[in-house]
Design a protein around this motif. Structure first.
Motif, PDB file in Angstrom:
ATOM      1  N   VAL A  97       0.839  -1.205   0.000  1.00 22.04           N
ATOM      2  CA  VAL A  97       0.000   0.000   0.000  1.00 22.04           C
ATOM      3  C   VAL A  97       0.873   1.254   0.000  1.00 22.04           C
ATOM      4  O   VAL A  97       0.584   2.229  -0.705  1.00 22.04           O
ATOM      5  CB  VAL A  97      -0.977  -0.011   1.194  1.00 22.04           C
ATOM      6  CG1 VAL A  97      -1.632   1.344   1.400  1.00 22.04           C
ATOM      7  CG2 VAL A  97      -2.045  -1.080   0.989  1.00 22.04           C
ATOM      8  N   THR A  98       1.962   1.218   0.751  1.00 18.26           N
ATOM      9  CA  THR A  98       2.866   2.365   0.783  1.00 18.26           C
ATOM     10  C   THR A  98       3.470   2.619  -0.591  1.00 18.26           C
ATOM     11  O   THR A  98       3.429   3.746  -1.102  1.00 18.26           O
ATOM     12  CB  THR A  98       3.991   2.144   1.819  1.00 18.26           C
ATOM     13  OG1 THR A  98       3.398   1.983   3.103  1.00 18.26           O
ATOM     14  CG2 THR A  98       4.961   3.319   1.846  1.00 18.26           C
ATOM     15  N   VAL A  99       4.023   1.578  -1.189  1.00 12.08           N
ATOM     16  CA  VAL A  99       4.718   1.720  -2.473  1.00 12.08           C
ATOM     17  C   VAL A  99       3.744   2.069  -3.601  1.00 12.08           C
ATOM     18  O   VAL A  99       4.027   2.938  -4.429  1.00 12.08           O
ATOM     19  CB  VAL A  99       5.511   0.434  -2.797  1.00 12.08           C
ATOM     20  CG1 VAL A  99       6.042   0.443  -4.212  1.00 12.08           C
ATOM     21  CG2 VAL A  99       6.645   0.259  -1.798  1.00 12.08           C
ATOM     22  N   ALA A 100       2.588   1.418  -3.630  1.00 12.74           N
ATOM     23  CA  ALA A 100       1.639   1.624  -4.724  1.00 12.74           C
ATOM     24  C   ALA A 100       0.696   2.803  -4.509  1.00 12.74           C
ATOM     25  O   ALA A 100       0.156   3.337  -5.473  1.00 12.74           O
ATOM     26  CB  ALA A 100       0.820   0.352  -4.944  1.00 12.74           C
ATOM     27  N   GLY A 101       0.508   3.210  -3.253  1.00 11.92           N
ATOM     28  CA  GLY A 101      -0.470   4.259  -2.966  1.00 11.92           C
ATOM     29  C   GLY A 101       0.106   5.529  -2.383  1.00 11.92           C
ATOM     30  O   GLY A 101       0.035   6.600  -2.990  1.00 11.92           O
ATOM     31  N   ASN A 102       0.676   5.421  -1.186  1.00  8.28           N
ATOM     32  CA  ASN A 102       1.144   6.616  -0.485  1.00  8.28           C
ATOM     33  C   ASN A 102       2.335   7.282  -1.159  1.00  8.28           C
ATOM     34  O   ASN A 102       2.382   8.511  -1.266  1.00  8.28           O
ATOM     35  CB  ASN A 102       1.468   6.303   0.981  1.00  8.28           C
ATOM     36  CG  ASN A 102       0.241   5.944   1.764  1.00  8.28           C
ATOM     37  OD1 ASN A 102      -0.119   4.777   1.830  1.00  8.28           O
ATOM     38  ND2 ASN A 102      -0.421   6.926   2.346  1.00  8.28           N
ATOM     39  N   VAL A 103       3.298   6.499  -1.608  1.00  7.39           N
ATOM     40  CA  VAL A 103       4.498   7.089  -2.226  1.00  7.39           C
ATOM     41  C   VAL A 103       4.156   7.878  -3.494  1.00  7.39           C
ATOM     42  O   VAL A 103       4.619   9.012  -3.650  1.00  7.39           O
ATOM     43  CB  VAL A 103       5.592   6.031  -2.467  1.00  7.39           C
ATOM     44  CG1 VAL A 103       6.708   6.580  -3.341  1.00  7.39           C
ATOM     45  CG2 VAL A 103       6.155   5.544  -1.131  1.00  7.39           C
TER      46      VAL A 103
END
Length: 161
Positions: A97-103
């Protein structure tokens, strides 16, 4: 030696769970009270400052140590199952989620020129960023808490501790 890996993986998972939990239940609420420009500037600064060795050690360390520890515990039931589930929850619900969304959202915000933008453009940027970013962070918080609960269960049912 497997116990050392288990403890290290559990501690790192707890640190990350605490970070995302704290964001969800306090930081985003406080930032939400700021004006549009203040909010965007604050998030730009936070997103830049979190890119530091301490964060990377815990965030990436968890992504590495949980699966490695899972591998080390293969054949040791039920600790292996708890670690496998913790690894999957972390890798998909936190790291993914971090790599695909938040970043990507952070990168978009980082490129946004607040001082050179109109009040309307600033408002639109906040509307496009804040709700999505917070939703994704809540997902990370939930999955990181699930991961830590599962890692603690592995500790409890580890025969070596």
């Amino acid at each position: 030696m497997t116990t050392v890996f288990l403890i290290a993986a559990t501690v790192l998972t707890a640190l990350i769970a605490g970070l995302f939990y704290a964001y969800s239940c306090s930081v985003v609420l406080g930032l939400g009270k700021l004006s549009d420009a203040e909010y965007l500037k604050s998030m730009q600064n936070i997103n830049r400052e979190i890119l530091n060795p301490v964060f990377f050690l815990s965030f990436m360390g968890t992504a590495i140590l949980l699966p490695v520890t899972t591998f080390l515990f293969r054949g040791q039931q039920p600790a292996f199952i708890f670690l496998l589930l913790a690894s999957v929850a972390y890798l998909i619900g936190v790291f993914g989620v971090t790599v695909a969304g938040n970043v990507p959202l952070n990168n978009l915000l980082d490129q946004f020129d607040i001082s050179g933008s109109s009040a309307e453009a600033i408002k639109k940027m906040r509307e496009n960023f804040e709700g999505r970013w917070n939703f994704l962070n809540h997902i990370r918080a939930v999955f990181s808490v699930i991961s830590i609960v599962l890692a603690v269960c592995a500790c409890i049912w580890n025969k070596e501790i």
